[in-house]
Design a protein around this motif. Structure first.
Motif, short mmCIF file in Angstrom:
data_model
loop_
_atom_site.label_atom_id
_atom_site.label_comp_id
_atom_site.label_asym_id
_atom_site.label_seq_id
_atom_site.Cartn_x
_atom_site.Cartn_y
_atom_site.Cartn_z
N GLU A 253 3.71 0.46 2.67
CA GLU A 253 3.44 -0.67 3.90
C GLU A 253 2.80 -1.80 3.09
O GLU A 253 2.31 -2.03 2.00
CB GLU A 253 2.29 -0.17 4.77
CG GLU A 253 2.00 -0.97 5.75
CD GLU A 253 1.13 -0.31 6.88
OE1 GLU A 253 0.65 -0.80 7.95
OE2 GLU A 253 0.30 0.68 6.31
N ARG B 137 0.81 5.02 -0.08
CA ARG B 137 0.33 6.57 0.28
C ARG B 137 1.18 7.67 0.02
O ARG B 137 2.40 7.61 0.45
CB ARG B 137 -0.39 6.75 1.67
CG ARG B 137 -1.17 5.31 2.13
CD ARG B 137 -1.73 5.64 3.44
NE ARG B 137 -2.78 6.48 3.43
CZ ARG B 137 -3.25 7.51 4.47
NH1 ARG B 137 -2.27 7.53 5.70
NH2 ARG B 137 -3.97 8.50 4.25
N ASP C 75 -2.75 0.29 -4.12
CA ASP C 75 -2.92 -0.94 -3.17
C ASP C 75 -2.95 -2.10 -4.13
O ASP C 75 -3.83 -2.43 -4.94
CB ASP C 75 -4.05 -0.67 -2.28
CG ASP C 75 -4.32 -1.40 -1.36
OD1 ASP C 75 -3.36 -2.23 -1.29
OD2 ASP C 75 -4.98 -1.45 -0.36
N THR D 192 2.30 9.61 8.99
CA THR D 192 1.46 10.25 8.19
C THR D 192 1.59 11.78 8.17
O THR D 192 2.51 12.23 9.03
CB THR D 192 -0.10 9.99 8.45
OG1 THR D 192 -1.00 10.54 7.50
CG2 THR D 192 -0.59 10.66 9.88
N ARG E 114 0.82 -1.20 0.15
CA ARG E 114 -0.12 -0.13 -0.06
C ARG E 114 1.00 1.15 -0.16
O ARG E 114 1.60 1.20 0.74
CB ARG E 114 -0.93 -0.01 1.15
CG ARG E 114 -1.86 1.15 1.36
CD ARG E 114 -2.54 0.95 2.55
NE ARG E 114 -3.45 -0.12 2.72
CZ ARG E 114 -2.96 -1.22 3.53
NH1 ARG E 114 -2.02 -1.03 4.36
NH2 ARG E 114 -3.56 -2.49 3.49
N THR F 115 -4.28 7.18 -0.33
CA THR F 115 -3.75 6.08 -0.71
C THR F 115 -3.72 5.91 -2.47
O THR F 115 -4.82 6.23 -2.80
CB THR F 115 -4.55 4.88 -0.22
OG1 THR F 115 -4.55 4.72 1.17
CG2 THR F 115 -4.34 3.40 -0.73
#
Length: 475
Positions: free
Chosen positions: A129, A111, A453, A421, A109, A450
């Motif tokens: 991640e 972002r 993914d 974040t 994932r 995001t």
């Protein structure tokens, strides 16, 4: 006879294999993490550098090009053969797991802050991640490829700051801010290390400007950022098209340029220093002057050698003596029918110095366009903005643990820790990096989105949207 380059291991297929788009030592890292590791979190930041803010751009290109196609068994076999011969272990089971359980798509994932955002350094820009215990190491394995986002970010950042410089002089000396997107033209294609660099860097420049001769950069911006035509150019002479006429016929070469391209409303650029710039300027202002005026177009003179500050001012004064000028609403002089493009020795310092010299002499910024080559796309590196991608958290069993480096020999390399974040204050525009989970309150909102993914691109921005975000402060 079969072409030897068309087989499964031809160089094109090797270069497009994501398993090989890494550093050699990454192949051994799956054996080096704690045995109970089950997830990993990494981030990208600019740790400072030439500019105190960076313009985020280019991740969408990398994702579309490298992460939206699945890993295949053939890629695994190719990588296995390479790493085995190369002296590194190869995690064949891990990669086959990705094919068998994820259809070949990487279960990570990503972002990121929206492209076009201008973010102060020392803030998280991208997070990666992977929470699949079987392949958690992907969050670090992708570092080599993903960290190359430093290049489009750094080009876009430099161009954004140069736009700010030029805009400041336009505000001071010009009545026409609409010309700003065409004030810095990309001349960098021949000065970069590869076609891909021309494409990526050339596209990054176009966040702030709309003039380019780097064809691959325009093509990339169109393709990856959903644009019909991201930038424009004009007919222009090079030295070969002038010197091929011979020194004694240089004026004929100039006259041919006007005859071929000098139409009402058109712009034609003519390099004029092949032999004697000052003799050429005299010719433009005497025997060729009427042809320029009759064409209805705008002649742009390129003085392509000498100190930019000195030569630009001498060229402007010579052209003003021949073609005249008008005084605009800011009290600065704007040449009639002619302009100058400076394409030699152009860098951030010379742009600032040249504009300052022009302003002191009473010439509006309207009179000049800059063409920037090597300094635009090549004279930067990862350390220009000190980019790094680091692991900041790892899950051991079911519990997340902070990870950081903090070398006593260089405090500037201290990394951030935790699952990170980025927050933005929608009232003040301030950014703040923090850790997850976070309770967003008041004027603050989460700035990371995001974008990818498990093989799917979730955000597909247009260049128009990115440009609007990058220059929203201009009003």
């Amino acid at each position: 006879m079969q072409n030897e380059s068309s087989g499964p291991d031809d160089i094109a297929s090797i270069l497009s294999n994501p398993i090989l788009n890494t550093d050699s030592y990454k192949a051994s890292h799956y054996l080096q993490y704690p045995p109970e590791a089950s997830a990993m979190f990494s981030y990208i930041e600019s740790r400072g550098g030439r500019y105190d803010r960076t313009l985020f751009f280019g991740l969408q290109m990398l994702i579309k090009e490298y992460l939206c196609r699945p890993i295949t068994p053939a890629m695994i076999e190719q990588a296995k053969a390479f790493f085995t011969a190369h002296g590194e272990p190869f995690n064949e089971a891990g990669w086959r797991y990705i094919v068998e359980h994820h259809g070949g798509y990487l279960p990570v994932r990503i972002r990121a802050v929206p492209e076009g955002s201008v973010v102060p350094t020392h803030n998280v820009l991208v997070t990666v991640e992977c929470d699949d215990p079987q392949v958690f190491w992907l969050a670090s394995y992708l570092e080599t490829m993903l960290l190359r986002v430093w290049y489009p970010i750094t080009v876009a950042t430099q161009s954004w700051h140069l736009r700010e410089t030029i805009r400041g002089y336009l505000l001071k000396s010009s009545d026409d801010l609409a010309q700003l997107p065409f004030k810095l033209h990309d001349f960098g294609a021949r000065g970069v290390s590869s076609a891909e660099s021309a494409a990526i860097g050339g596209a990054a420049h176009l966040v702030s400007f709309m003039g380019s001769d780097t064809v691959l950069g325009v093509v990339a911006a169109n393709h990856y950022y959903n644009e019909t035509m991201a930038a424009f150019s004009v007919p222009a002479a090079e030295h070969s098209t002038i010197t091929s006429w011979g020194r004694e016929r240089e004026t004929d070469a100039f006259r041919n340029m006007i005859a071929r391209f000098g139409k009402p409303g058109a712009i034609v650029s003519v390099v004029s220093d092949s032999y004697d710039l000052f003799a050429a300027l005299n010719a433009w202002g005497t025997e060729l002057k009427q042809a320029v005026l009759d064409s209805g177009g705008t002649l742009v003179i390129r003085p392509d050698s000498g100190d930019p500050q000195t030569i630009v001012l001498q060229t402007l004064r010579a052209l003003e003596a021949s073609f005249g000028s008008v005084v605009n609403g800011k009290g600065r002089r704007v040449l009639n029918n002619v302009r100058v493009i400076q394409g030699d020795g152009v860098n951030p310092d010379s742009i600032e110095a040249t504009l300052a010299t022009m302003d002191q002499a009473g010439f509006a910024t309207d009179n000049i366009v800059f063409g920037m080559g090597g300094a635009l796309l090549q004279q930067i590196n990862r350390d220009t903005q000190r980019f790094a991608m680091k692991c900041s958290a790892i899950r051991l069993g079911d519990e997340w643990h902070d990870v950081l480096k903090d070398p006593v020999t260089d405090a500037g390399k201290r990394s951030m820790k935790g699952r990170l974040t980025l927050l933005k204050n929608h009232h003040t525009g301030e950014y703040r990096t923090t850790t997850l989970p976070v309770a967003v309150e008041g004027d603050w909102e989460e700035a990371l989105v995001t974008v990818f993914d498990s093989g799917k691109l979730l955000v597909d921005m247009s260049l128009a949207e990115i440009r609007s975000r990058a220059h929203a402060h201009e009003g």
